[in-house]
Design a protein around this motif. Structure first.
Motif, PDB file in Angstrom:
ATOM      1  N   MET A   1      37.361  -4.708   4.184  1.00 18.60           N
ATOM      2  CA  MET A   1      38.283  -5.965   4.288  1.00 18.60           C
ATOM      3  C   MET A   1      37.315  -7.472   4.246  1.00 18.60           C
ATOM      4  SD  MET A   1      39.195  -2.588   5.248  1.00 18.60           S
ATOM      5  CE  MET A   1      38.067  -2.947   6.873  1.00 18.60           C
ATOM      6  N   ASP A   2      36.480  -7.556   5.258  1.00 18.26           N
ATOM      7  CA  ASP A   2      36.195  -8.713   6.106  1.00 18.26           C
ATOM      8  C   ASP A   2      34.936  -9.550   4.593  1.00 18.26           C
ATOM      9  OD1 ASP A   2      37.211  -8.099   8.257  1.00 18.26           O
ATOM     10  OD2 ASP A   2      35.799  -7.872   8.959  1.00 18.26           O
ATOM     11  N   ARG A   3      34.595  -7.926   3.889  1.00 19.56           N
ATOM     12  CA  ARG A   3      33.784  -8.443   2.758  1.00 19.56           C
ATOM     13  C   ARG A   3      34.236  -9.445   1.855  1.00 19.56           C
ATOM     14  NH1 ARG A   3      33.240  -6.901  -2.641  1.00 19.56           N
ATOM     15  NH2 ARG A   3      34.006  -5.137  -1.853  1.00 19.56           N
ATOM     16  N   SER A   4      35.848  -8.976   1.932  1.00 23.82           N
ATOM     17  CA  SER A   4      35.992  -9.003   0.161  1.00 23.82           C
ATOM     18  C   SER A   4      37.051 -10.682   0.731  1.00 23.82           C
ATOM     19  CB  SER A   4      37.244  -8.352   0.430  1.00 23.82           C
ATOM     20  OG  SER A   4      38.501  -8.516  -1.209  1.00 23.82           O
ATOM     21  N   VAL A   5      37.317 -10.437   1.644  1.00 21.62           N
ATOM     22  CA  VAL A   5      37.764 -12.087   2.280  1.00 21.62           C
ATOM     23  C   VAL A   5      36.986 -13.215   2.625  1.00 21.62           C
ATOM     24  CG1 VAL A   5      39.514 -13.104   4.291  1.00 21.62           C
ATOM     25  CG2 VAL A   5      40.024 -11.180   4.103  1.00 21.62           C
ATOM     26  N   LEU A   6      35.923 -12.698   2.694  1.00 22.93           N
ATOM     27  CA  LEU A   6      34.487 -13.713   3.170  1.00 22.93           C
ATOM     28  C   LEU A   6      34.499 -14.335   1.720  1.00 22.93           C
ATOM     29  CD1 LEU A   6      32.336 -12.606   6.179  1.00 22.93           C
ATOM     30  CD2 LEU A   6      33.456 -14.909   6.070  1.00 22.93           C
ATOM     31  N   GLU A   7      34.125 -13.542   1.057  1.00 25.00           N
ATOM     32  CA  GLU A   7      33.882 -13.630  -0.956  1.00 25.00           C
ATOM     33  C   GLU A   7      34.795 -14.119  -1.996  1.00 25.00           C
ATOM     34  OE1 GLU A   7      30.933  -9.429  -1.697  1.00 25.00           O
ATOM     35  OE2 GLU A   7      32.879  -9.720  -2.541  1.00 25.00           O
ATOM     36  N   SER A   8      36.562 -14.413  -0.859  1.00 27.02           N
ATOM     37  CA  SER A   8      37.347 -14.932  -1.502  1.00 27.02           C
ATOM     38  C   SER A   8      38.148 -15.755  -1.058  1.00 27.02           C
ATOM     39  CB  SER A   8      38.413 -13.341  -1.249  1.00 27.02           C
ATOM     40  OG  SER A   8      38.207 -12.417  -1.732  1.00 27.02           O
ATOM     41  N   ASP A   9      38.199 -15.834   0.306  1.00 31.75           N
ATOM     42  CA  ASP A   9      38.917 -17.238   0.932  1.00 31.75           C
ATOM     43  C   ASP A   9      37.524 -17.785   1.802  1.00 31.75           C
ATOM     44  OD1 ASP A   9      40.334 -18.530   1.566  1.00 31.75           O
ATOM     45  OD2 ASP A   9      42.721 -17.957   1.621  1.00 31.75           O
ATOM     46  N   PRO A  10      36.618 -18.137   2.010  1.00 32.51           N
ATOM     47  CA  PRO A  10      35.920 -18.361   2.660  1.00 32.51           C
ATOM     48  C   PRO A  10      36.334 -19.267   4.507  1.00 32.51           C
ATOM     49  CG  PRO A  10      34.256 -18.704   1.125  1.00 32.51           C
ATOM     50  CD  PRO A  10      36.071 -18.360   0.625  1.00 32.51           C
ATOM     51  N   HIS A  11      36.534 -20.486   3.455  1.00 29.33           N
ATOM     52  CA  HIS A  11      37.408 -21.010   4.232  1.00 29.33           C
ATOM     53  C   HIS A  11      38.368 -20.860   4.638  1.00 29.33           C
ATOM     54  CE1 HIS A  11      35.548 -24.953   2.592  1.00 29.33           C
ATOM     55  NE2 HIS A  11      34.944 -24.224   1.808  1.00 29.33           N
ATOM     56  N   ARG A  12      39.336 -20.356   4.898  1.00 25.75           N
ATOM     57  CA  ARG A  12      40.216 -19.372   5.701  1.00 25.75           C
ATOM     58  C   ARG A  12      40.125 -19.124   7.459  1.00 25.75           C
ATOM     59  NH1 ARG A  12      44.943 -18.227   3.893  1.00 25.75           N
ATOM     60  NH2 ARG A  12      46.043 -16.742   4.717  1.00 25.75           N
TER      61      ARG A  12
END
Lengths: 164, 545
Positions: free
Chosen positions: B222-233
């Protein structure tokens, strides 16, 4: 020829020095510096660990202690190709274990070892985070999804042939 | 509202997007890249520009979720998802793709997400997989270009930070987080507002904010995906936290096994610094916050907060006794706030839409949504974000489409610290308390489905092997106890175990659980305990001479 090698060596060591300088040679940057050494040289040799210990003013035992604690750091040189088989849970459920054993048998090496001609090093990863594509392996930085034993063997034959 | 130039940047991007009447979004997260999405993206771009189709925007975006059989693309405004397209398909099928039509090719999955009546059962379940979700953390994933700040700004990015800095006091910020009911998404579920309050109250000068992105649970991404998809968040969430607790320095501790996530986060930090969203006097306020990345080096125990702090300090990642908690004494002895990636990713929405954005969803004690990585023996695997309180049955059978072999056995949550939940509990709601009651934990969000071919003794042994290799060696119960558990399980697998061994197994699990120093050791026996609780006959069947 020798001079060229020396120059390359200088350049590589400069990259390590730059990383140390970025953190003012502070000991807390040790792991970051070891990453740079491994990326530059492929592994952490005793010589470079000693140099880093001196530059960062920490004991060699501390450097060695950190280097051996983390799975990512390698203390022996790698082969020309590396194959990292994922051993995460999803890969395990989907037969990754069997694939790993078969590669070991095919090349006569165990995890962490290289073939005598240094054409291949076999490694494992705890989880590559590509679980939907299980089982997976990484060969020379390329992720191979939905593996079968045959597809991995064929790919490895291909890359080790290229290296010769 | 943001500062003037950022507002202009956001406005310009919105107008640009509106000038296109069609969009082809191609997933460029790590999973789809390994399936060839970059080549596909290039082929689509070339074909579109070759044909001079100026009304079509082609964009690389983050993870859309249904990651098996990638690469995944989505065509708007039809809301149609295709999987398994290859560059050579594009020339021939571009028109059909732009119309959102089926390509009638068995190698390509066609998912018309707006279709009401679908005859094909597997397509119907894929539609459910995509539409049953409630996206908060992943609201931008698969929509924005993760490497472009303007895309994030155009979707109201950093407006939460602006509001926090100029309209709210640190105390009010913490109050809002408390009201939202958000609990730590790293696994333990500690109330986030309470944690922030403790750090804010701590005296002394220097404080730190740390993001735990050491996603070591096998089977979780999950965390990989969040960082790869929406890092500014994540950066925005951390920046808000730093204002609330009074910290001016932060670290993201990320595992080295995620090179793409590291690259995108690094890029996002540089963009934020240049835009005045990080650094000195953020957005013209008096708040300073500097953010740096620290790499992990492959040690599961570094997910434990005190071990993580030791690792940031450049030491062996070994935990220490708590208290003092990091909130009191953390990085270099200073008060430190540590939250997981997904926790930080939840923060911006609280300040854009109010605490109700989370507190109105979920159960009495577990609010908001949870991202799960659904994998293993399941038809539709991938990433889903669902409201807390959803049942395991809905996740596994409705969204996941069930088990291909037809015989569901168990679902494993919480990785090596959790347990397997058998079929009779499929109707339990997914929340922190219910999962704990079943002998598992919420964990960071890995959900691995097993069918009847899985031997639970072998699965328990798999997790024990993991704990043996990942035990840091500091305390005896974990270092020695896990090895003995492994040996005992091996006796079962070799059919050499006795009834006495079964008792010894339980006794040893209990001992390790109660006497280990840190969370890794305390939870290491969980997979064995849950296997014993629900699948005891499998152990008994292996008792031999």
């Amino acid at each position: 020829m020798e001079r060229l090698q020396d120059q390359q060596e200088d350049l590589r060591w400069k990259a390590v020095q730059r990383e140390m300088a970025r953190y003012g040679n502070a000991p807390h940057a040790l792991i970051q510096v070891l990453h740079v050494i491994q990326n530059t040289y492929g592994y952490l040799s005793r010589e470079y660990m000693a140099r880093v210990a001196k530059s960062m003013r920490v004991s060699l035992s501390r450097v060695y202690g950190v280097a051996t604690f983390y799975h990512h750091f390698k203390l022996t040189p790698m082969g020309r190709n590396t194959c990292t088989v994922c051993t995460g849970t999803a890969c395990f459920i989907k037969g990754g274990e069997g694939i790993l054993r078969a590669v070991e048998a095919e090349y006569g090496i165990q995890v962490g070892q290289s073939t005598p001609d240094r054409s291949l090093t076999l490694l494992t990863a705890r989880c590559l985070g590509a679980c939907s594509l299980a089982p997976v392996a990484v060969v020379n930085n390329q992720v191979l999804p939905n593996l079968t034993l045959e597809s991995l063997k064929a790919h490895l034959r291909e890359v080790t042939k290229d290296a010769q | 509202m943001l500062s003037e130039d950022l507002t202009v940047m956001a406005q310009k991007r919105r107008e640009e997007e509106q000038s296109f009447s069609q969009q082809i979004l191609v997933c460029v997260a790590a999973g789809c890249i390994s399936a060839g999405s970059l080549e596909l993206l290039r082929a689509i771009k070339e074909t579109i520009s070759g044909k001079g189709l100026q009304h079509v925007q082609v964009k690389g975006v983050g993870c859309m979720g249904p990651c098996d059989n990638g690469p995944v693309i989505r065509v708007e405004p039809h809301a149609v998802v295709y999987r398994g397209l290859r560059p050579f398909h594009i020339q021939a099928h571009l028109e059909a793709i732009l119309n959102g039509d089926s390509l009638n090719d068995p190698a390509i999955t066609y998912i018309p997400t707006r279709a009401c009546q679908v005859e094909n059962a597997s397509t119907a379940s894929l539609i459910t997989f995509l539409t049953r979700q409630h996206r908060i953390v992943l609201e931008n994933s698969g929509i924005i270009d993760p490497e472009d700040l303007a895309d994030y700004l155009a979707r109201d990015g950093y407006s939460a930070l602006y509001r926090v800095l100029f309209e709210l006091s640190p105390n009010e910020v913490i109050e809002w987080v408390t009201q939202s009911g958000l609990r730590g998404r790293g696994g333990a579920g500690y109330p986030t507002g309470l944690k922030w309050r403790t750090v804010a109250k701590a005296g002394g000068g220097t404080k730190f904010v740390v993001c735990n992105a050491d996603e070591g649970d096998p089977g979780a991404f999950m965390d990989r995906s969040v960082l790869e998809s929406d890092p500014h968040r994540v950066i925005e969430g951390m920046c808000i936290a730093s204002y609330a607790v009074g910290a001016h320095e932060g670290f993201v501790y990320i595992r080295a096994e995620y090179p793409l996530a590291i690259e995108r986060l690094q890029k996002a930090i540089r963009q934020a610094e240049r835009a005045g969203l990080l650094g000195k006097g953020i957005l013209g306020s008096r708040h300073d916050f500097h953010l740096e990345i620290r790499y992990g080096a492959g040690a599961y125990v570094c997910g434990e907060e005190t071990a993580l702090l030791a690792s940031i300090e450049g030491k062996r990642g070994q935990p220490r006794p708590k208290p003092p908690y990091p909130a009191e004494r953390g990085l270099w002895g200073a008060s430190t706030l540590i939250n997981n990636v997904e926790t930080f990713a939840n923060i911006p929405v609280i300040f854009r839409k109010g605490p109700e954005a989370l507190s109105s969803i979920g159960t009495q004690t577990s609010k908001g949504t949870k991202v799960f990585a659904l994998t293993g023996c399941i038809r539709n695997s991938g990433l889903i974000e669902v409201p807390m309180g959803i049942t395991l049955r809905e996740i596994v059978f409705e969204m996941g489409g069930g088990v291909p072999t037809g015989q569901f056995k168990a679902v494993q949550t919480g990785g090596p610290s959790g347990g397997a939940i058998p079929a009779q509990y499929l109707d339990m709601p997914v929340d922190y308390e219910s999962l704990a009651q079943l002998g598992s934990i919420m964990g960071s969000g890995g959900m691995i489905v097993m069918d009847s071919s899985a031997s639970m003794v072998e699965v328990a042994k798999f997790f024990m092997d993991f704990s043996v290799s990942e035990s840091c060696g500091k305390c005896v119960p974990c270092r020695v106890g896990t090895v003995h558990l492994c040996n005992l399980l091996n006796r079962f697998l070799a059919r050499q175990a006795s009834y006495e061994d079964l008792n010894r197994l339980e006794w040893l699990c209990d001992l390790i659980k109660n006497t280990s120093l840190c969370g890794l050791g305390q939870s290491a026996p969980n997979p064995v305990l849950s296997a014993l609780r629900y699948f005891r006959p499998e152990f008994e069947a292996l008792i031999g001479g």
